[in-house]
Scaffold this motif. Structure first.
Motif, PDB file in Angstrom:
ATOM      1  N   ALA A  97       9.022   5.599   1.802  1.00  0.00           N
ATOM      2  CA  ALA A  97       9.530   4.585   0.871  1.00  0.00           C
ATOM      3  C   ALA A  97       9.678   5.187  -0.525  1.00  0.00           C
ATOM      4  O   ALA A  97       8.760   5.825  -1.036  1.00  0.00           O
ATOM      5  CB  ALA A  97       8.574   3.397   0.840  1.00  0.00           C
ATOM      6  N   LYS A  98      10.858   4.984  -1.111  1.00  0.00           N
ATOM      7  CA  LYS A  98      11.106   5.518  -2.456  1.00  0.00           C
ATOM      8  C   LYS A  98      10.684   4.482  -3.503  1.00  0.00           C
ATOM      9  O   LYS A  98      10.721   3.287  -3.251  1.00  0.00           O
ATOM     10  CB  LYS A  98      12.598   5.836  -2.611  1.00  0.00           C
ATOM     11  N   MET A 103       0.835  -1.199   0.000  1.00  0.00           N
ATOM     12  CA  MET A 103       0.000   0.000   0.000  1.00  0.00           C
ATOM     13  C   MET A 103       0.875   1.255   0.000  1.00  0.00           C
ATOM     14  O   MET A 103       1.836   1.345   0.757  1.00  0.00           O
ATOM     15  CB  MET A 103      -0.870   0.005   1.264  1.00  0.00           C
ATOM     16  N   ARG A 104       0.546   2.188  -0.866  1.00  0.00           N
ATOM     17  CA  ARG A 104       1.303   3.451  -0.914  1.00  0.00           C
ATOM     18  C   ARG A 104       0.724   4.414   0.104  1.00  0.00           C
ATOM     19  O   ARG A 104      -0.446   4.750   0.057  1.00  0.00           O
ATOM     20  CB  ARG A 104       1.230   4.048  -2.319  1.00  0.00           C
ATOM     21  N   ARG A 105       1.569   4.863   0.994  1.00  0.00           N
ATOM     22  CA  ARG A 105       1.103   5.765   2.056  1.00  0.00           C
ATOM     23  C   ARG A 105       1.181   7.226   1.593  1.00  0.00           C
ATOM     24  O   ARG A 105       2.006   7.571   0.761  1.00  0.00           O
ATOM     25  CB  ARG A 105       1.969   5.585   3.308  1.00  0.00           C
ATOM     26  N   LEU A 106       0.319   8.058   2.181  1.00  0.00           N
ATOM     27  CA  LEU A 106       0.416   9.506   2.000  1.00  0.00           C
ATOM     28  C   LEU A 106       0.994  10.073   3.305  1.00  0.00           C
ATOM     29  O   LEU A 106       0.281  10.227   4.284  1.00  0.00           O
ATOM     30  CB  LEU A 106      -0.955  10.112   1.716  1.00  0.00           C
ATOM     31  N   VAL A 157       8.659  -1.466  -7.788  1.00  0.00           N
ATOM     32  CA  VAL A 157       7.606  -1.147  -6.807  1.00  0.00           C
ATOM     33  C   VAL A 157       7.462   0.369  -6.694  1.00  0.00           C
ATOM     34  O   VAL A 157       8.463   1.091  -6.609  1.00  0.00           O
ATOM     35  CB  VAL A 157       7.982  -1.710  -5.402  1.00  0.00           C
ATOM     36  N   LYS A 158       6.196   0.829  -6.672  1.00  0.00           N
ATOM     37  CA  LYS A 158       5.966   2.262  -6.441  1.00  0.00           C
ATOM     38  C   LYS A 158       6.091   2.536  -4.950  1.00  0.00           C
ATOM     39  O   LYS A 158       5.521   1.815  -4.131  1.00  0.00           O
ATOM     40  CB  LYS A 158       4.567   2.650  -6.925  1.00  0.00           C
ATOM     41  N   GLY A 159       6.827   3.580  -4.609  1.00  0.00           N
ATOM     42  CA  GLY A 159       7.003   3.926  -3.201  1.00  0.00           C
ATOM     43  C   GLY A 159       5.812   4.719  -2.686  1.00  0.00           C
ATOM     44  O   GLY A 159       4.753   4.789  -3.315  1.00  0.00           O
TER      45      GLY A 159
END
Length: 212
Positions: free
Chosen positions: A97-98, A1-4, A103-105
């Protein structure tokens, strides 16, 4: 999951003692409880709290909304804005996370900085580190007449000011911040778009003046 990731960077120097610091505490609590009722924010927004007085410290590392515990805030000491900017940069570089080819960070962070005074340290050194960090949008807030909006303009193009640092005005600012985080969460959840400018945030309330 990509966090904001959302970084709240708050001045807790001596001039914030009394009504302003109490208003900030209440404002952060309102912000958390409001965002916890937003399914988008609950899913994606992660919050960190950094304070600065004679020193800067990260009281809460990047944490999901349901686990966020409000730390104790006290007002004392000077205004180490440079240390705060350095700490934000270090925290973002460590916690966010970069993206890699596979994988998208995480999404680019939103930074909300609030101060009521003039820096008491050599703040430019922290500024360099901060400006070399990938951030979606930084909103700097000058709370009351003691803060220097021209100095804040050197940190970010997005500067707002509060005429006073009283309870009602500070509360209005934090309500706008929570609405802005909600908007950012909805954007990334629905269309893979990040907030990149003030025009993409909700219009601020009358108490929050946009500095042009």
């Amino acid at each position: 999951m990509r966090r904001l990731p959302v970084y709240l960077v708050l001045d807790t120097s001596g001039s914030m003692s009394g009504e302003p610091i109490e208003a900030v505490k209440n404002g952060v609590q309102v912000l958390i409880s409001t965002l916890r009722q937003d399914p988008y924010a609950l899913e994606t927004a992660f919050l960190s709290l950094i304070t600065f007085d004679s020193d800067a410290r990260q009281l809460v590392p990047l944490t999901d909304l349901s686990s966020f515990q409000m730390p104790e805030l006290k007002a004392s000491g000077g205004t180490s804005l440079g240390s705060a900017l350095q700490l934000v940069a270090d925290s973002i570089n460590r916690e966010v996370a970069k993206s890699t080819p596979d994988v998208k960070g995480d999404w680019k962070p939103l930074v909300f900085l609030m101060t009521d005074g003039i820096p008491t340290d050599t703040w430019q050194s922290g500024l360099n580190a901060f400006q070399n960090t990938k951030i979606g949008i930084t909103v700097a807030c000058a709370a009351g007449n003691g803060a220097d909006v021209n100095l804040l303009k050197q940190i970010t193009n997005t500067v707002v000011s509060l005429d006073t640092a009283d309870a009602a005005t500070i509360k209005a600012f934090f309500k706008w911040v929570s609405a802005s985080v909600s908007t950012g969460s909805q954007k990334v959840e629905s269309g893979d778009k990040e907030v990149a400018g003030l025009n993409e945030l909700p219009p601020p309330p009358p108490e929050v003046n946009i500095v042009v």
